[in-house]
Design a protein around this motif. Sequence first.
Motif, PDB file in Angstrom:
ATOM      1  N   GLU A  29      -8.098  -0.186  -3.840  1.00 15.43           N
ATOM      2  CA  GLU A  29      -8.980   0.265  -2.752  1.00 15.43           C
ATOM      3  C   GLU A  29      -8.305   1.361  -1.925  1.00 15.43           C
ATOM      4  OE1 GLU A  29     -11.681  -1.849   0.748  1.00 15.43           O
ATOM      5  OE2 GLU A  29      -9.925  -2.887  -0.036  1.00 15.43           O
ATOM      6  N   ILE A  30      -9.109   2.362  -1.564  1.00  9.22           N
ATOM      7  CA  ILE A  30      -8.618   3.452  -0.720  1.00  9.22           C
ATOM      8  C   ILE A  30      -9.240   3.279   0.660  1.00  9.22           C
ATOM      9  CG2 ILE A  30      -8.614   5.962  -0.354  1.00  9.22           C
ATOM     10  CD1 ILE A  30      -8.848   6.168  -3.509  1.00  9.22           C
ATOM     11  N   THR A  31      -8.396   3.154   1.692  1.00  7.23           N
ATOM     12  CA  THR A  31      -8.912   2.896   3.049  1.00  7.23           C
ATOM     13  C   THR A  31      -8.239   3.817   4.066  1.00  7.23           C
ATOM     14  OG1 THR A  31      -7.208   1.234   3.467  1.00  7.23           O
ATOM     15  CG2 THR A  31      -9.320   0.433   2.593  1.00  7.23           C
ATOM     16  N   ASN A  32      -8.718   3.712   5.287  1.00  5.72           N
ATOM     17  CA  ASN A  32      -8.121   4.412   6.441  1.00  5.72           C
ATOM     18  C   ASN A  32      -7.971   5.910   6.226  1.00  5.72           C
ATOM     19  OD1 ASN A  32      -7.088   1.504   6.244  1.00  5.72           O
ATOM     20  ND2 ASN A  32      -6.606   1.974   8.373  1.00  5.72           N
ATOM     21  N   ASN A  33      -8.942   6.506   5.521  1.00  5.53           N
ATOM     22  CA  ASN A  33      -8.887   7.946   5.244  1.00  5.53           C
ATOM     23  C   ASN A  33      -9.279   8.717   6.510  1.00  5.53           C
ATOM     24  OD1 ASN A  33     -10.785  10.234   3.125  1.00  5.53           O
ATOM     25  ND2 ASN A  33      -8.689  10.409   3.821  1.00  5.53           N
ATOM     26  N   ARG A  34      -8.366   9.531   6.979  1.00  4.56           N
ATOM     27  CA  ARG A  34      -8.692  10.374   8.140  1.00  4.56           C
ATOM     28  C   ARG A  34      -7.930  11.683   8.096  1.00  4.56           C
ATOM     29  NH1 ARG A  34      -6.001   8.011  13.756  1.00  4.56           N
ATOM     30  NH2 ARG A  34      -6.514  10.045  14.601  1.00  4.56           N
ATOM     31  N   GLY A  35      -8.413  12.644   8.870  1.00  5.07           N
ATOM     32  CA  GLY A  35      -7.701  13.905   9.021  1.00  5.07           C
ATOM     33  C   GLY A  35      -7.278  14.016  10.472  1.00  5.07           C
ATOM     34  N   ILE A  36      -5.979  14.095  10.691  1.00  6.87           N
ATOM     35  CA  ILE A  36      -5.480  14.228  12.067  1.00  6.87           C
ATOM     36  C   ILE A  36      -5.273  15.717  12.329  1.00  6.87           C
ATOM     37  CG2 ILE A  36      -3.623  13.616  13.683  1.00  6.87           C
ATOM     38  CD1 ILE A  36      -2.901  11.307  11.631  1.00  6.87           C
ATOM     39  N   LYS A  71       0.838  -1.202   0.000  1.00  5.06           N
ATOM     40  CA  LYS A  71       0.000   0.000   0.000  1.00  5.06           C
ATOM     41  C   LYS A  71       0.866   1.242   0.000  1.00  5.06           C
ATOM     42  CE  LYS A  71      -3.656  -2.356   2.413  1.00  5.06           C
ATOM     43  NZ  LYS A  71      -4.027  -2.939   3.660  1.00  5.06           N
ATOM     44  N   ILE A  72       0.352   2.298  -0.629  1.00  4.36           N
ATOM     45  CA  ILE A  72       1.037   3.593  -0.602  1.00  4.36           C
ATOM     46  C   ILE A  72       0.302   4.484   0.389  1.00  4.36           C
ATOM     47  CG2 ILE A  72       1.673   5.638  -1.955  1.00  4.36           C
ATOM     48  CD1 ILE A  72       1.630   3.822  -4.463  1.00  4.36           C
ATOM     49  N   VAL A  73       1.047   5.187   1.224  1.00  5.66           N
ATOM     50  CA  VAL A  73       0.444   6.153   2.158  1.00  5.66           C
ATOM     51  C   VAL A  73       0.317   7.486   1.428  1.00  5.66           C
ATOM     52  CG1 VAL A  73       0.577   7.198   4.444  1.00  5.66           C
ATOM     53  CG2 VAL A  73       1.767   5.033   4.009  1.00  5.66           C
ATOM     54  N   VAL A  74      -0.916   7.940   1.243  1.00  4.91           N
ATOM     55  CA  VAL A  74      -1.150   9.219   0.556  1.00  4.91           C
ATOM     56  C   VAL A  74      -1.439  10.291   1.611  1.00  4.91           C
ATOM     57  CG1 VAL A  74      -2.500  10.430  -1.193  1.00  4.91           C
ATOM     58  CG2 VAL A  74      -2.054   7.974  -1.440  1.00  4.91           C
ATOM     59  N   VAL A  75      -0.711  11.405   1.509  1.00  3.00           N
ATOM     60  CA  VAL A  75      -0.743  12.433   2.553  1.00  3.00           C
ATOM     61  C   VAL A  75      -1.042  13.802   1.955  1.00  3.00           C
ATOM     62  CG1 VAL A  75       0.709  13.648   4.255  1.00  3.00           C
ATOM     63  CG2 VAL A  75       0.919  11.158   3.990  1.00  3.00           C
ATOM     64  N   ILE A 107      -3.291  16.748   9.130  1.00  2.00           N
ATOM     65  CA  ILE A 107      -2.596  15.775   8.276  1.00  2.00           C
ATOM     66  C   ILE A 107      -3.673  14.844   7.728  1.00  2.00           C
ATOM     67  CG2 ILE A 107      -0.829  13.975   8.106  1.00  2.00           C
ATOM     68  CD1 ILE A 107       0.443  15.198  10.680  1.00  2.00           C
ATOM     69  N   GLY A 108      -4.004  15.046   6.447  1.00  2.00           N
ATOM     70  CA  GLY A 108      -4.937  14.152   5.780  1.00  2.00           C
ATOM     71  C   GLY A 108      -4.145  12.950   5.298  1.00  2.00           C
ATOM     72  N   VAL A 109      -4.715  11.765   5.455  1.00  2.00           N
ATOM     73  CA  VAL A 109      -3.961  10.560   5.101  1.00  2.00           C
ATOM     74  C   VAL A 109      -4.927   9.451   4.686  1.00  2.00           C
ATOM     75  CG1 VAL A 109      -3.858   9.866   7.551  1.00  2.00           C
ATOM     76  CG2 VAL A 109      -2.151   8.961   5.959  1.00  2.00           C
ATOM     77  N   CYS A 110      -4.479   8.588   3.794  1.00  5.38           N
ATOM     78  CA  CYS A 110      -5.218   7.365   3.473  1.00  5.38           C
ATOM     79  C   CYS A 110      -4.231   6.357   2.888  1.00  5.38           C
ATOM     80  CB  CYS A 110      -6.368   7.636   2.496  1.00  5.38           C
ATOM     81  SG  CYS A 110      -5.863   8.222   0.880  1.00  5.38           S
ATOM     82  N   LEU A 111      -4.707   5.133   2.710  1.00  9.67           N
ATOM     83  CA  LEU A 111      -3.874   4.083   2.118  1.00  9.67           C
ATOM     84  C   LEU A 111      -4.461   3.695   0.766  1.00  9.67           C
ATOM     85  CD1 LEU A 111      -3.403   1.778   5.254  1.00  9.67           C
ATOM     86  CD2 LEU A 111      -1.705   3.331   4.280  1.00  9.67           C
ATOM     87  N   LEU A 112      -3.600   3.584  -0.236  1.00 11.17           N
ATOM     88  CA  LEU A 112      -4.011   3.109  -1.559  1.00 11.17           C
ATOM     89  C   LEU A 112      -3.435   1.717  -1.762  1.00 11.17           C
ATOM     90  CD1 LEU A 112      -5.163   3.462  -4.460  1.00 11.17           C
ATOM     91  CD2 LEU A 112      -2.985   4.535  -5.069  1.00 11.17           C
ATOM     92  N   ASP A 113      -4.330   0.733  -1.892  1.00 11.01           N
ATOM     93  CA  ASP A 113      -3.896  -0.651  -2.100  1.00 11.01           C
ATOM     94  C   ASP A 113      -3.433  -0.828  -3.547  1.00 11.01           C
ATOM     95  OD1 ASP A 113      -4.116  -3.541  -2.792  1.00 11.01           O
ATOM     96  OD2 ASP A 113      -4.755  -3.696  -0.711  1.00 11.01           O
ATOM     97  N   ILE A 114      -2.208  -1.271  -3.711  1.00 11.68           N
ATOM     98  CA  ILE A 114      -1.596  -1.408  -5.032  1.00 11.68           C
ATOM     99  C   ILE A 114      -2.298  -2.451  -5.897  1.00 11.68           C
ATOM    100  CG2 ILE A 114       0.546  -2.202  -6.174  1.00 11.68           C
ATOM    101  CD1 ILE A 114       0.621   0.559  -4.894  1.00 11.68           C
TER     102      ILE A 114
END
Length: 182
Positions: free
Chosen positions: A44-51, A7-11, A33-40
């Motif tokens: 699928e894009i998951t774990n999208n949150r804003g810290i 997965k790539i961490v998108v920030v 810090i907006g962040v999510c994971l992109l499954d290669i």
Amino acid sequence: MAKLLDKIVVVDIEATCWEGKNPEGMDNDIIEIGVCLLDINTGEITNNRGIFVKPERSVISSFCTQLTTITSEMIEKEGVTFQEALRILKKEYDTQSRAWASYGAYDLKQFQRQCTDLGKGYPFSPSHINVKTLFALKQKLPHELGMDGSLQELGIPLEGTHHRGKDDANNIAKILREILKN
Ligand code: AMP
Ligand code: MG
């Protein structure tokens, strides 16, 4: 540390800002810090949150609230320290072992600067992907586009609120997903 290429961490970060120059004595601080994971494999894009992060060296101006919709009240209520935000990234997103992506060089530079200035360890691996440049190269564009321009080029609607880290990260992940398609 083994590199996790699943997965790539998108920030995408938002920071304190002003219309012109910084006011005397204030430095730009990360406030979201907006962040999510992109499954290669699945896209699928998951774990999208804003810290939300409490600024240590500046305050949120009305200009900054207008741009980002983020208010001092929101940060006071839900914000964590910069240190805690770095811990969340490392622990919950494996940022030291994964490649990470952002739109342009701004997020990378601000993280480097703020970590150095506040004496905190840089939380990411050296594998940074600049989605802004990569998209322009992939599409053979004459120049790089803003995030909204790239989405438009792909016919993907901008989801959520532009200049909110959480939503920007999700939209950037969609652009990267298209780039990585065969
Ligand atoms: P973005 O990811 O495009 O929402 O921008 C990230 C951060 O860059 C914002 O939170 C601001 O600190 C800064 N920024 C973006 N656009 C502007 C602008 N027009 N004027 C001042 N600062 C800006
Ligand atoms: Mg943003």
